[in-house]
Scaffold this motif. Structure first.
Motif, PDB file in Angstrom:
ATOM      1  N   TYR A  22       0.854  -1.178   0.000  1.00 44.96           N
ATOM      2  CA  TYR A  22       0.000   0.000   0.000  1.00 44.96           C
ATOM      3  C   TYR A  22       0.897   1.237   0.000  1.00 44.96           C
ATOM      4  O   TYR A  22       1.709   1.411   0.912  1.00 44.96           O
ATOM      5  CB  TYR A  22      -0.884   0.042   1.241  1.00 44.96           C
ATOM      6  N   LYS A  23       0.729   2.071  -1.003  1.00 43.45           N
ATOM      7  CA  LYS A  23       1.474   3.334  -1.064  1.00 43.45           C
ATOM      8  C   LYS A  23       0.500   4.454  -0.726  1.00 43.45           C
ATOM      9  O   LYS A  23      -0.461   4.696  -1.446  1.00 43.45           O
ATOM     10  CB  LYS A  23       2.073   3.545  -2.454  1.00 43.45           C
ATOM     11  N   TYR A  24       0.791   5.149   0.373  1.00 47.51           N
ATOM     12  CA  TYR A  24      -0.131   6.176   0.859  1.00 47.51           C
ATOM     13  C   TYR A  24       0.636   7.482   1.032  1.00 47.51           C
ATOM     14  O   TYR A  24       1.470   7.625   1.925  1.00 47.51           O
ATOM     15  CB  TYR A  24      -0.750   5.734   2.187  1.00 47.51           C
ATOM     16  N   ILE A  25       0.364   8.446   0.155  1.00 47.53           N
ATOM     17  CA  ILE A  25       1.087   9.721   0.157  1.00 47.53           C
ATOM     18  C   ILE A  25       0.527  10.650   1.235  1.00 47.53           C
ATOM     19  O   ILE A  25      -0.678  10.849   1.334  1.00 47.53           O
ATOM     20  CB  ILE A  25       0.984  10.395  -1.224  1.00 47.53           C
ATOM     21  N   VAL A  26       1.438  11.223   2.031  1.00 49.25           N
ATOM     22  CA  VAL A  26       1.007  12.103   3.122  1.00 49.25           C
ATOM     23  C   VAL A  26       1.604  13.507   3.025  1.00 49.25           C
ATOM     24  O   VAL A  26       1.209  14.395   3.776  1.00 49.25           O
ATOM     25  CB  VAL A  26       1.359  11.502   4.501  1.00 49.25           C
ATOM     26  N   LEU A  27       2.560  13.698   2.113  1.00 51.20           N
ATOM     27  CA  LEU A  27       3.171  15.022   2.006  1.00 51.20           C
ATOM     28  C   LEU A  27       3.761  15.205   0.612  1.00 51.20           C
ATOM     29  O   LEU A  27       4.393  14.292   0.075  1.00 51.20           O
ATOM     30  CB  LEU A  27       4.276  15.189   3.058  1.00 51.20           C
ATOM     31  N   ARG A  28       3.548  16.393   0.042  1.00 51.26           N
ATOM     32  CA  ARG A  28       4.136  16.725  -1.260  1.00 51.26           C
ATOM     33  C   ARG A  28       4.516  18.200  -1.252  1.00 51.26           C
ATOM     34  O   ARG A  28       3.669  19.062  -1.046  1.00 51.26           O
ATOM     35  CB  ARG A  28       3.141  16.466  -2.392  1.00 51.26           C
ATOM     36  N   ASP A  29       5.805  18.478  -1.457  1.00 50.26           N
ATOM     37  CA  ASP A  29       6.285  19.853  -1.543  1.00 50.26           C
ATOM     38  C   ASP A  29       7.067  20.021  -2.835  1.00 50.26           C
ATOM     39  O   ASP A  29       7.802  19.115  -3.254  1.00 50.26           O
ATOM     40  CB  ASP A  29       7.160  20.208  -0.333  1.00 50.26           C
ATOM     41  N   GLU A  30       6.937  21.200  -3.452  1.00 55.23           N
ATOM     42  CA  GLU A  30       7.499  21.426  -4.779  1.00 55.23           C
ATOM     43  C   GLU A  30       8.157  22.796  -4.855  1.00 55.23           C
ATOM     44  O   GLU A  30       7.702  23.758  -4.235  1.00 55.23           O
ATOM     45  CB  GLU A  30       6.374  21.321  -5.824  1.00 55.23           C
ATOM     46  N   VAL A  31       9.244  22.867  -5.646  1.00 57.31           N
ATOM     47  CA  VAL A  31       9.924  24.130  -5.934  1.00 57.31           C
ATOM     48  C   VAL A  31       9.877  24.358  -7.439  1.00 57.31           C
ATOM     49  O   VAL A  31      10.184  23.445  -8.218  1.00 57.31           O
ATOM     50  CB  VAL A  31      11.388  24.105  -5.443  1.00 57.31           C
ATOM     51  N   ASP A  32       9.458  25.559  -7.859  1.00 54.61           N
ATOM     52  CA  ASP A  32       9.302  25.810  -9.294  1.00 54.61           C
ATOM     53  C   ASP A  32      10.641  26.140  -9.957  1.00 54.61           C
ATOM     54  O   ASP A  32      11.709  26.097  -9.325  1.00 54.61           O
ATOM     55  CB  ASP A  32       8.280  26.922  -9.534  1.00 54.61           C
ATOM     56  N   ALA A  33      10.584  26.482 -11.257  1.00 54.21           N
ATOM     57  CA  ALA A  33      11.798  26.735 -12.038  1.00 54.21           C
ATOM     58  C   ALA A  33      12.565  27.944 -11.535  1.00 54.21           C
ATOM     59  O   ALA A  33      13.775  28.073 -11.788  1.00 54.21           O
ATOM     60  CB  ALA A  33      11.436  26.909 -13.514  1.00 54.21           C
ATOM     61  N   ASN A  34      11.901  28.853 -10.825  1.00 55.98           N
ATOM     62  CA  ASN A  34      12.553  30.058 -10.293  1.00 55.98           C
ATOM     63  C   ASN A  34      13.095  29.854  -8.884  1.00 55.98           C
ATOM     64  O   ASN A  34      13.564  30.816  -8.254  1.00 55.98           O
ATOM     65  CB  ASN A  34      11.576  31.232 -10.302  1.00 55.98           C
ATOM     66  N   GLY A  35      13.006  28.631  -8.397  1.00 59.21           N
ATOM     67  CA  GLY A  35      13.499  28.360  -7.054  1.00 59.21           C
ATOM     68  C   GLY A  35      12.557  28.810  -5.959  1.00 59.21           C
ATOM     69  O   GLY A  35      12.969  28.961  -4.798  1.00 59.21           O
ATOM     70  N   GLU A  36      11.272  29.000  -6.308  1.00 64.59           N
ATOM     71  CA  GLU A  36      10.276  29.430  -5.328  1.00 64.59           C
ATOM     72  C   GLU A  36       9.370  28.252  -4.950  1.00 64.59           C
ATOM     73  O   GLU A  36       9.016  27.432  -5.802  1.00 64.59           O
ATOM     74  CB  GLU A  36       9.418  30.574  -5.887  1.00 64.59           C
ATOM     75  N   PRO A  37       8.971  28.165  -3.684  1.00 64.46           N
ATOM     76  CA  PRO A  37       8.075  27.073  -3.279  1.00 64.46           C
ATOM     77  C   PRO A  37       6.703  27.206  -3.934  1.00 64.46           C
ATOM     78  O   PRO A  37       6.191  28.309  -4.105  1.00 64.46           O
ATOM     79  CB  PRO A  37       7.980  27.232  -1.758  1.00 64.46           C
ATOM     80  N   VAL A  38       6.136  26.078  -4.322  1.00 59.43           N
ATOM     81  CA  VAL A  38       4.794  26.033  -4.916  1.00 59.43           C
ATOM     82  C   VAL A  38       3.816  25.667  -3.809  1.00 59.43           C
ATOM     83  O   VAL A  38       3.905  24.584  -3.219  1.00 59.43           O
ATOM     84  CB  VAL A  38       4.724  25.008  -6.066  1.00 59.43           C
ATOM     85  N   PHE A  39       2.868  26.571  -3.551  1.00 59.49           N
ATOM     86  CA  PHE A  39       1.937  26.337  -2.437  1.00 59.49           C
ATOM     87  C   PHE A  39       0.650  25.652  -2.891  1.00 59.49           C
ATOM     88  O   PHE A  39      -0.141  25.211  -2.065  1.00 59.49           O
ATOM     89  CB  PHE A  39       1.618  27.656  -1.738  1.00 59.49           C
ATOM     90  N   ARG A  40       0.450  25.569  -4.198  1.00 58.28           N
ATOM     91  CA  ARG A  40      -0.743  24.876  -4.707  1.00 58.28           C
ATOM     92  C   ARG A  40      -0.464  23.377  -4.722  1.00 58.28           C
ATOM     93  O   ARG A  40       0.339  22.889  -5.493  1.00 58.28           O
ATOM     94  CB  ARG A  40      -1.076  25.370  -6.122  1.00 58.28           C
ATOM     95  N   ARG A  41      -1.133  22.655  -3.866  1.00 53.81           N
ATOM     96  CA  ARG A  41      -0.915  21.212  -3.759  1.00 53.81           C
ATOM     97  C   ARG A  41      -2.168  20.463  -4.189  1.00 53.81           C
ATOM     98  O   ARG A  41      -3.273  20.857  -3.835  1.00 53.81           O
ATOM     99  CB  ARG A  41      -0.570  20.835  -2.314  1.00 53.81           C
ATOM    100  N   PRO A  42      -2.003  19.359  -4.927  1.00 53.42           N
ATOM    101  CA  PRO A  42      -3.174  18.554  -5.297  1.00 53.42           C
ATOM    102  C   PRO A  42      -3.806  17.917  -4.067  1.00 53.42           C
ATOM    103  O   PRO A  42      -3.129  17.657  -3.067  1.00 53.42           O
ATOM    104  CB  PRO A  42      -2.596  17.497  -6.241  1.00 53.42           C
ATOM    105  N   GLU A  43      -5.089  17.668  -4.145  1.00 51.25           N
ATOM    106  CA  GLU A  43      -5.830  17.129  -3.002  1.00 51.25           C
ATOM    107  C   GLU A  43      -5.239  15.805  -2.519  1.00 51.25           C
ATOM    108  O   GLU A  43      -5.150  15.545  -1.312  1.00 51.25           O
ATOM    109  CB  GLU A  43      -7.297  16.937  -3.378  1.00 51.25           C
ATOM    110  N   TRP A  44      -4.822  14.963  -3.459  1.00 53.75           N
ATOM    111  CA  TRP A  44      -4.342  13.632  -3.077  1.00 53.75           C
ATOM    112  C   TRP A  44      -3.026  13.675  -2.307  1.00 53.75           C
ATOM    113  O   TRP A  44      -2.604  12.661  -1.742  1.00 53.75           O
ATOM    114  CB  TRP A  44      -4.186  12.737  -4.308  1.00 53.75           C
ATOM    115  N   SER A  45      -2.355  14.814  -2.261  1.00 55.48           N
ATOM    116  CA  SER A  45      -1.043  14.884  -1.623  1.00 55.48           C
ATOM    117  C   SER A  45      -1.117  14.992  -0.106  1.00 55.48           C
ATOM    118  O   SER A  45      -0.096  14.998   0.570  1.00 55.48           O
ATOM    119  CB  SER A  45      -0.256  16.075  -2.179  1.00 55.48           C
ATOM    120  N   SER A  46      -2.301  15.077   0.446  1.00 51.64           N
ATOM    121  CA  SER A  46      -2.431  15.234   1.899  1.00 51.64           C
ATOM    122  C   SER A  46      -3.162  14.060   2.534  1.00 51.64           C
ATOM    123  O   SER A  46      -3.855  14.207   3.527  1.00 51.64           O
ATOM    124  CB  SER A  46      -3.165  16.536   2.227  1.00 51.64           C
ATOM    125  N   GLY A  47      -3.012  12.878   1.944  1.00 52.25           N
ATOM    126  CA  GLY A  47      -3.598  11.684   2.541  1.00 52.25           C
ATOM    127  C   GLY A  47      -5.027  11.454   2.127  1.00 52.25           C
ATOM    128  O   GLY A  47      -5.939  11.638   2.926  1.00 52.25           O
TER     129      GLY A  47
END
Length: 304
Positions: A260-285
């Motif tokens: 069972y693979k269960y995703i609980v956290l997803r963080d992303e940095v864009d091409a400019n080196g800035e954090p992406v705060f828009r997270r897909p619903e499935w990324s939080s469990g």
């Protein structure tokens, strides 16, 4: 004269107070009447809905080819084939010599054996396939078909139930995500004697595993239908650069060797080196990927 004026004022005050009480009482009475009317309307709507439901049930019964039928699922799962025995008992409304009854399940057909007034058979159903059986009654070259109850996600009767999420906050600074003080919380429910045997937390960056931390599950209760609460600390920080995505998930294996693979956290940095705060619903469990020996049984849609 002033004395009489005072009496008049007092009398008017009394009248006003009395009037206010009367108005308040009238408002309460009107509110009660309104609630009674609404309750009556809802009760009538419910009765009308029940009448329609009963009529539809009677019409369905009249148009059915069957007098009755029963579907019974076995309690044990075949560990090799991941199938469950299903017993069908079908009683046609009419019977004559030469009549045959089959169950059509997806692309397979199974012949039922006549026993008295009923026809019976036990078949093995794949728990990962849509279970939508149909009865096929054949007589003198004429076939008539009727759909029975439909079941989705049959595997939920046997596989673990997993819930989880990240507790805490994150801060991105100087190319690093900082997670100090956070942790992961999981709720794993045993189903039909199935229970987790291995568990780890995987940190993945752009598809490559950064690290994998084993989780101690020795204290998990082995009773059926028991929910176990598991807590695991998150690492303090992760180096994450431009165009990189960190994915953290629980990797759980049960007694059948199912993963069972269960995703609980997803963080992303864009091409400019800035954090992406828009997270897909499935990324939080919220979704679960299920595999065994490299074969995928349930792969969610990982799009936004």
């Amino acid at each position: 004269m002033k004395k009489y004026s005072n009496y008049i004022i007092i009398a008017l005050i009394i009248v006003n107070v009395f009037s206010i009480f009367k108005i308040s009482s009238l408002e309460r009475t009107m509110d009660n009447y309104y609630l009674q009317i609404v309750s009556g309307i809802n009760r009538n709507n419910s009765e009308i809905s029940n009448i329609y439901s009963n009529i539809n049930s009677i019409l369905d019964k009249q148009s059915s080819l069957l007098d009755s039928y029963k579907i019974e699922f076995g309690e044990s799962l075949n560990e090799e084939s991941l199938t469950v025995p299903v017993r069908f008992t079908v009683v046609p409304k009419e019977y004559s010599e030469g009549l045959t009854v089959n169950i059509q399940l997806n692309d397979e057909s199974f012949t039922l054996i006549k026993k008295g007034t009923s026809f019976e058979a036990t078949i093995n159903a794949d728990i990962f396939e849509t279970f939508q059986p149909k009865v096929v009654i054949s007589q003198d070259g004429i076939q008539k078909t009727e759909s029975l109850e439909e079941y989705y996600d049959l595997y939920n009767k046997f596989l673990l139930r997993v819930e989880g999420y990240h507790i805490g906050s994150a801060q991105y600074s100087n190319g690093r995500y900082i997670y100090k003080g956070g942790r992961f919380e999981f709720r794993i429910t045993n189903i039909n004697d199935n229970m987790p045997e291995k568990m780890s937390i995987v940190y993945d960056i752009n598809g490559s595993i950064l690290r994998e931390d084993e989780v101690n599950i020795s204290q998990i209760d082995d009773e059926d239908e028991t929910t176990n609460y598991i807590y695991q600390d998150i690492i303090d920080e992760v180096k994450l650069g431009a165009n990189e995505v960190l994915m953290v998930y629980a990797n759980i294996q049960d007694k059948y060797g199912i993963n069972y693979k269960y995703i609980v956290l997803r963080d992303e940095v864009d091409a400019n080196g800035e954090p992406v705060f828009r997270r897909p619903e499935w990324s939080s469990g919220s979704i679960l990927e299920i595999t065994r020996n490299g074969k995928a049984f349930n792969v969610p849609d990982y799009r936004y």
